[in-house]
Scaffold this motif. Sequence first.
Motif, PDB file in Angstrom:
ATOM      1  N   TRP A 183       7.330 -10.323  18.667  1.00  0.00           N
ATOM      2  CA  TRP A 183       5.910 -10.023  18.452  1.00  0.00           C
ATOM      3  C   TRP A 183       5.593  -8.562  18.731  1.00  0.00           C
ATOM      4  N   SER A 184       6.450  -7.871  19.467  1.00  0.00           N
ATOM      5  CA  SER A 184       6.178  -6.464  19.766  1.00  0.00           C
ATOM      6  C   SER A 184       6.648  -5.543  18.644  1.00  0.00           C
ATOM      7  N   ASP A 185       7.374  -6.063  17.686  1.00  0.00           N
ATOM      8  CA  ASP A 185       7.876  -5.255  16.580  1.00  0.00           C
ATOM      9  C   ASP A 185       6.873  -5.275  15.439  1.00  0.00           C
ATOM     10  N   ASP A 186       6.073  -4.226  15.329  1.00  0.00           N
ATOM     11  CA  ASP A 186       5.060  -4.183  14.282  1.00  0.00           C
ATOM     12  C   ASP A 186       5.705  -4.100  12.908  1.00  0.00           C
ATOM     13  N   SER A 187       5.160  -4.863  11.999  1.00  0.00           N
ATOM     14  CA  SER A 187       5.617  -4.883  10.619  1.00  0.00           C
ATOM     15  C   SER A 187       4.922  -3.760   9.851  1.00  0.00           C
ATOM     16  N   TYR A 188       5.656  -3.081   8.979  1.00  0.00           N
ATOM     17  CA  TYR A 188       5.070  -2.064   8.124  1.00  0.00           C
ATOM     18  C   TYR A 188       5.882  -1.950   6.844  1.00  0.00           C
ATOM     19  N   PHE A 189       5.391  -1.157   5.883  1.00  0.00           N
ATOM     20  CA  PHE A 189       6.010  -1.031   4.577  1.00  0.00           C
ATOM     21  C   PHE A 189       6.313   0.426   4.272  1.00  0.00           C
ATOM     22  N   GLU A 190       7.555   0.697   3.892  1.00  0.00           N
ATOM     23  CA  GLU A 190       7.949   2.013   3.403  1.00  0.00           C
ATOM     24  C   GLU A 190       8.043   1.906   1.886  1.00  0.00           C
ATOM     25  N   LEU A 191       7.289   2.751   1.176  1.00  0.00           N
ATOM     26  CA  LEU A 191       7.237   2.713  -0.286  1.00  0.00           C
ATOM     27  C   LEU A 191       7.734   4.038  -0.836  1.00  0.00           C
ATOM     28  N   LYS A 192       8.551   3.972  -1.896  1.00  0.00           N
ATOM     29  CA  LYS A 192       9.063   5.209  -2.485  1.00  0.00           C
ATOM     30  C   LYS A 192       9.366   4.974  -3.960  1.00  0.00           C
ATOM     31  N   ALA A 193       8.895   5.906  -4.802  1.00  0.00           N
ATOM     32  CA  ALA A 193       9.201   5.851  -6.231  1.00  0.00           C
ATOM     33  C   ALA A 193      10.689   6.085  -6.429  1.00  0.00           C
ATOM     34  N   THR A 194      11.295   5.310  -7.338  1.00  0.00           N
ATOM     35  CA  THR A 194      12.702   5.481  -7.666  1.00  0.00           C
ATOM     36  C   THR A 194      12.841   5.653  -9.177  1.00  0.00           C
ATOM     37  N   GLU A 195      14.058   5.849  -9.620  1.00  0.00           N
ATOM     38  CA  GLU A 195      14.339   6.095 -11.033  1.00  0.00           C
ATOM     39  C   GLU A 195      13.845   4.940 -11.908  1.00  0.00           C
ATOM     40  N   GLY A 196      13.359   5.289 -13.087  1.00  0.00           N
ATOM     41  CA  GLY A 196      12.907   4.291 -14.048  1.00  0.00           C
ATOM     42  C   GLY A 196      11.523   3.754 -13.757  1.00  0.00           C
ATOM     43  N   ASN A 197      10.695   4.546 -13.049  1.00  0.00           N
ATOM     44  CA  ASN A 197       9.328   4.149 -12.682  1.00  0.00           C
ATOM     45  C   ASN A 197       9.295   2.888 -11.821  1.00  0.00           C
ATOM     46  N   MET A 198      10.315   2.722 -11.013  1.00  0.00           N
ATOM     47  CA  MET A 198      10.368   1.594 -10.089  1.00  0.00           C
ATOM     48  C   MET A 198       9.808   2.036  -8.735  1.00  0.00           C
ATOM     49  N   LEU A 199       9.337   1.071  -7.965  1.00  0.00           N
ATOM     50  CA  LEU A 199       8.829   1.328  -6.616  1.00  0.00           C
ATOM     51  C   LEU A 199       9.698   0.560  -5.641  1.00  0.00           C
ATOM     52  N   TYR A 200      10.381   1.298  -4.758  1.00  0.00           N
ATOM     53  CA  TYR A 200      11.176   0.653  -3.708  1.00  0.00           C
ATOM     54  C   TYR A 200      10.236   0.265  -2.581  1.00  0.00           C
ATOM     55  N   VAL A 201      10.289  -0.999  -2.189  1.00  0.00           N
ATOM     56  CA  VAL A 201       9.470  -1.521  -1.096  1.00  0.00           C
ATOM     57  C   VAL A 201      10.422  -1.967   0.007  1.00  0.00           C
ATOM     58  N   GLU A 215      13.075  -3.478  -5.274  1.00  0.00           N
ATOM     59  CA  GLU A 215      12.373  -2.601  -6.195  1.00  0.00           C
ATOM     60  C   GLU A 215      11.508  -3.447  -7.120  1.00  0.00           C
ATOM     61  N   ILE A 216      10.288  -2.960  -7.381  1.00  0.00           N
ATOM     62  CA  ILE A 216       9.415  -3.611  -8.351  1.00  0.00           C
ATOM     63  C   ILE A 216       9.040  -2.587  -9.412  1.00  0.00           C
ATOM     64  N   GLY A 217       8.810  -3.072 -10.612  1.00  0.00           N
ATOM     65  CA  GLY A 217       8.421  -2.162 -11.680  1.00  0.00           C
ATOM     66  C   GLY A 217       8.929  -2.656 -13.015  1.00  0.00           C
ATOM     67  N   SER A 272      -3.421  -0.699  -1.633  1.00  0.00           N
ATOM     68  CA  SER A 272      -3.520  -0.127  -2.975  1.00  0.00           C
ATOM     69  C   SER A 272      -2.754   1.175  -3.034  1.00  0.00           C
ATOM     70  N   ILE A 273      -2.174   1.443  -4.213  1.00  0.00           N
ATOM     71  CA  ILE A 273      -1.458   2.699  -4.436  1.00  0.00           C
ATOM     72  C   ILE A 273      -1.818   3.230  -5.816  1.00  0.00           C
ATOM     73  N   VAL A 274      -1.629   4.519  -6.002  1.00  0.00           N
ATOM     74  CA  VAL A 274      -1.659   5.133  -7.327  1.00  0.00           C
ATOM     75  C   VAL A 274      -0.243   5.637  -7.546  1.00  0.00           C
ATOM     76  N   TYR A 275       0.449   5.026  -8.506  1.00  0.00           N
ATOM     77  CA  TYR A 275       1.867   5.316  -8.707  1.00  0.00           C
ATOM     78  C   TYR A 275       2.081   6.669  -9.379  1.00  0.00           C
ATOM     79  N   SER A 276       3.104   7.378  -8.903  1.00  0.00           N
ATOM     80  CA  SER A 276       3.585   8.599  -9.558  1.00  0.00           C
ATOM     81  C   SER A 276       5.090   8.676  -9.290  1.00  0.00           C
ATOM     82  N   PRO A 277       5.828   9.413 -10.087  1.00  0.00           N
ATOM     83  CA  PRO A 277       7.274   9.525  -9.882  1.00  0.00           C
ATOM     84  C   PRO A 277       7.660  10.153  -8.546  1.00  0.00           C
TER      85      PRO A 277
END
Length: 163
Positions: A50-68, A118-120, A147-152
Amino acid sequence: MKKVVCLLSIALFLMAIICCDGAGVDNSVPSIGMKNFSNTGCKSTTRAAWSDDSYFELKATEGNMLYVKHVNALFNCASNRFDAKVEIDGNSITIKEYDLTDLDIMTSCLCPFDLGYEIGPLKNGESYSIKVVSGVALPVTNGVVFSIVYSPSFSEVIVPSRD
């Protein structure tokens, strides 16, 4: 007779062109999907999960994909197989992370896992609402929405607020 054969040949040739026009060409818009799913395994069973906070690292990858990368996603300590599915409705994306482990006996502990996928493909300049629901979705049982605004060049860390 030559005239009939010639006209018939021309008619068959035109039909072949009309029927084959665009054959083998996919003009459809690709739908959003998921690929490259991975997980770290249980990161620690000795400290309170319970002490380990959950979070999300997001990064654009090749082919307009989003690594989550869902860091510290909480699941049962006995879990060892995971998967996720993505659903899309317009620009609303729902990701459902779940445990595939066949657990006959549930343990009474939770363990932090890192899940990655990856999603996209996503469209440059488009705004997306992303909802992530996991086996034990914390801090909100109905999932985490951002919410995000996607860019490469997109790269962001999302830390869900605790209400």
